[in-house]
Design an enzyme around this catalytic site. Structure first.
Site, short mmCIF file in Angstrom:
data_model
loop_
_atom_site.label_atom_id
_atom_site.label_comp_id
_atom_site.label_asym_id
_atom_site.label_seq_id
_atom_site.Cartn_x
_atom_site.Cartn_y
_atom_site.Cartn_z
N SER A 114 1.14 -0.26 -6.37
CA SER A 114 -0.94 0.04 -5.50
C SER A 114 -1.48 -0.92 -6.47
O SER A 114 -2.09 -0.70 -6.17
CB SER A 114 -0.78 1.42 -6.33
OG SER A 114 -0.57 1.91 -7.69
N LYS A 151 -5.53 1.61 -11.94
CA LYS A 151 -6.32 1.51 -10.83
C LYS A 151 -7.56 0.73 -11.24
O LYS A 151 -7.58 0.86 -12.61
CB LYS A 151 -6.40 2.88 -10.08
CG LYS A 151 -5.05 3.24 -9.65
CD LYS A 151 -4.58 2.64 -9.28
CE LYS A 151 -3.86 3.94 -7.81
NZ LYS A 151 -2.66 3.52 -8.69
#
Lengths: 194, 414
Positions: A114, A151
């Site tokens: 990701s 993230k």
């Protein structure tokens, strides 16, 4: 008569300078030396006297056991000392480069793709510093409902959310009632090829 | 002023930091071998689970309330403890590390309460562990202040005696049992109670001289310390240890000599490593072993005190001594549950080199073996008595990962 004479004059017992008490602490003798070199000789005597004095009076016999020195622990090549000796610096240490606050730094293994566009690949180790405060656009280690994720911290008019660095992945919005926290700020990453 | 900083429910808090699902639910951590409960979350305390309770006794409570149970993960706790202590050392020059999760600090900042809050928020932010801070003029009072900070939520985790309303303090001291004081154990509490000293306030207002006569100088000092007179200053440099203990309850009962020798040899090895790390030598060893008092009718305990001819830190010499003791006290037919050794009569090691060649060789051998074990792993060199997977070794059915000390067990994130 004799006894009377002794009482009156002559050398009295214990008079005069004490033996070995003078400047040189021993008997002295008159000698001839050239006038031009008097100061030289005086200086020589003064300096050597000082040394003698301290050796006799100040050096205590050692009562400590000798300190053992491990032989051959360092190789000292015979001959000239290294010209680099005075300029030696400690070798570069990656810890020093990667870690700012050691006690608040943790390593975390990345699972998944990701964050590939931010240069963080599957199986990389990221460095997380808890002492840093997270700002918008920082890469953070967050926990959402007990799940850890790395993230980019982003913000819109509704508040903060987490943005992956890979188009294939969707942003993570923080729903009301969910448990959300920023665990630490990602300050770097490491990867080994071999 | 002296501050006592103490991590709340330390082992449980460490587990929670790396497993966020454990937040706000009952969690307990068990001792070595999953024997007793040694750390409880506030939720577990509220269920009535007591400190030190044997696991099997709490099992019903645990099942009924879905309490999460963890085996102790000492590598993790030790690392987290070091982090806390390092951070606290940056907050004060004078630090005395008192236990794995407690540290005394000297505080010079004038706004004590504010600085206490600063300590609390910094440790929580930078390390992730919740702490409480008690601040007072003496260690005994700092301990008491810390107890109040933990117990009464109105204080928000920090109590400073010089900045708290004296009436409230007196009221609380009348409430708190004398048994909660630093240095008052079960037996002493009972003796004090017999004299009508029930609360902290009772002891504070007792006559110090009279207490010295009735008990000891330690109780006299306790009375002084409760009245703001410092008797125990901060000890930044740790005094040498008086004894080194290494003992374990076994994973399963041991009733064979070879298994027991394996366990004892491992205790000797661990204790002698501790000895060498602190540059100490020992001349006396106590070896003890006992059965399980919960599962057998008779409590059986054997112990022997052994004296070595000279001070030593050598693994082999200590092992030989221990095996000699083992031969003396080991009895066939007993199901042993726990054993251990205690090294005592300790003193600083002096350089053995000059006159004692054999001694210095033994010293070097032990150090070399330590270095090899550090470099590879703990089982790479063992004495002939030891085995890699002795059945006495720890039973740990639910241990979390060593998140901060093993590359293979790092925290993972998607």
């Amino acid at each position: 008569m004799n006894s009377k004479k002794n009482q009156r004059g002559g050398v009295r017992k214990g008079a005069g300078r004490k033996k070995d008490s003078g400047l040189y602490a021993e008997a002295t003798k008159v000698v001839r030396i050239p006038i031009s070199r008097i100061s030289e000789v005086k200086n020589f005597l003064l300096n050597t006297k000082k040394t003698n004095f301290s050796i006799v009076d100040f050096i205590q016999p050692s009562i400590q056991k000798p300190i053992p020195i491990t032989l051959f622990s360092h190789k000292v090549p015979a001959g000239f000392p290294s010209p680099a000796d005075d300029h030696a610096e400690s070798r570069l240490d990656l810890n020093e480069y990667l870690i700012n606050q050691a006690e608040s730094t943790f390593f975390v293994r990345i699972k998944g793709d990701s964050m590939v566009d931010a240069g963080i690949l599957d199986n990389d180790i990221v460095i997380v510093d808890r002492s840093k405060s997270a700002a918008i656009n920082d890469i953070v280690l967050a926990s959402i409902d007990g799940e850890f994720t790395v993230k980019v911290l982003t913000k819109n008019n509704k508040g903060p959310y987490l943005m992956p660095a890979n188009k294939e992945f969707k942003p993570i919005y923080i729903e009301e009632g969910s448990q959300f926290e920023i665990w630490g700020v990602v300050t770097g990453s490491v990867r080994k090829f071999k | 002023m002296i501050a006592l900083v103490d991590v709340n429910n330390f082992y449980v808090s460490c587990e929670r930091l790396f497993n966020r699902r454990l937040e706000n639910i009952p969690v307990v951590v068990l001792s070595n071998n999953d024997g007793c409960i040694i750390s409880r979350s506030n939720e577990a305390k509220a269920l009535g689970i007591k400190m030190g309770m044997p696991f099997f006794q709490a099992q019903d409570l645990i099942k009924k309330n879905h309490v999460h149970v963890y085996s102790s993960n000492y590598p993790l706790y030790a690392d987290m403890s070091n982090r806390v202590m390092q951070l606290l050392a940056q907050l004060s020059q004078d630090q005395e590390i008192y236990s794995i999760d407690e540290s005394f600090l000297k505080i010079y900042q004038k706004k004590y309460l504010l600085y206490g809050q600063h300590i609390r928020t910094t440790v929580f932010k930078n390390i992730g562990l919740p702490v409480c801070v008690g601040i007072a003029k003496t260690k005994t009072l700092a301990k008491l202040a810390n107890y109040m900070a933990k117990k009464y939520h109105m204080f928000n985790g920090v109590v400073c005696f010089s900045e708290t309303n004296p009436e409230i303090l007196t009221k609380l001291m009348r409430e708190i049992s004398v048994g909660e004081l630093w240095g008052v154990g079960v037996r002493l509490k009972k003796r004090l109670n017999e004299l009508g000293i029930l609360t902290v306030h009772d002891l504070k207002t007792a006559n110090a001289k009279w207490m010295k006569q009735a008990f000891s100088v330690n109780i006299e000092r306790m009375v002084y310390e409760l009245n703001n007179i410092e008797c125990y200053p901060i000890e930044s440099i740790k005094p040498d240890q008086k004894q080194i203990v290494c003992s374990r309850s076994f994973g399963q009962k041991i009733n064979c000599y070879e298994d027991m020798a394996d366990a004892v040899a491992t205790f000797v090895q661990r204790a002698s490593i501790k000895l060498r790390r602190q540059q100490l030598t020992a001349r006396e060893m106590t070896l003890f072993m006992r059965n399980n008092p919960f599962s057998s009718q008779h409590r059986i305990q054997h112990a022997v005190r052994l004296k070595h001819y000279d001070y030593t830190d050598s693994n082999q010499q200590l092992l030989r001594l221990a095996i000699r003791g083992l031969e003396k006290i080991y009895h066939q037919g007993i199901d042993y549950h726990k054993a251990g050794i205690i090294l005592s009569d300790l003193r600083r090691s002096i350089n053995l080199n000059q006159d004692d060649l054999a001694g210095s060789q033994r010293h070097h051998l032990s150090n070399t073996i330590d270095a090899i074990r550090d470099k590879y792993h703990a089982n790479i060199i063992m004495s002939g008595w030891q085995s890699k997977d002795g059945k006495w070794r720890m039973k740990q059915s639910n241990k979390s990962l060593r998140f901060t000390t093993s590359w293979q067990e790092l925290l993972e994130a998607s």
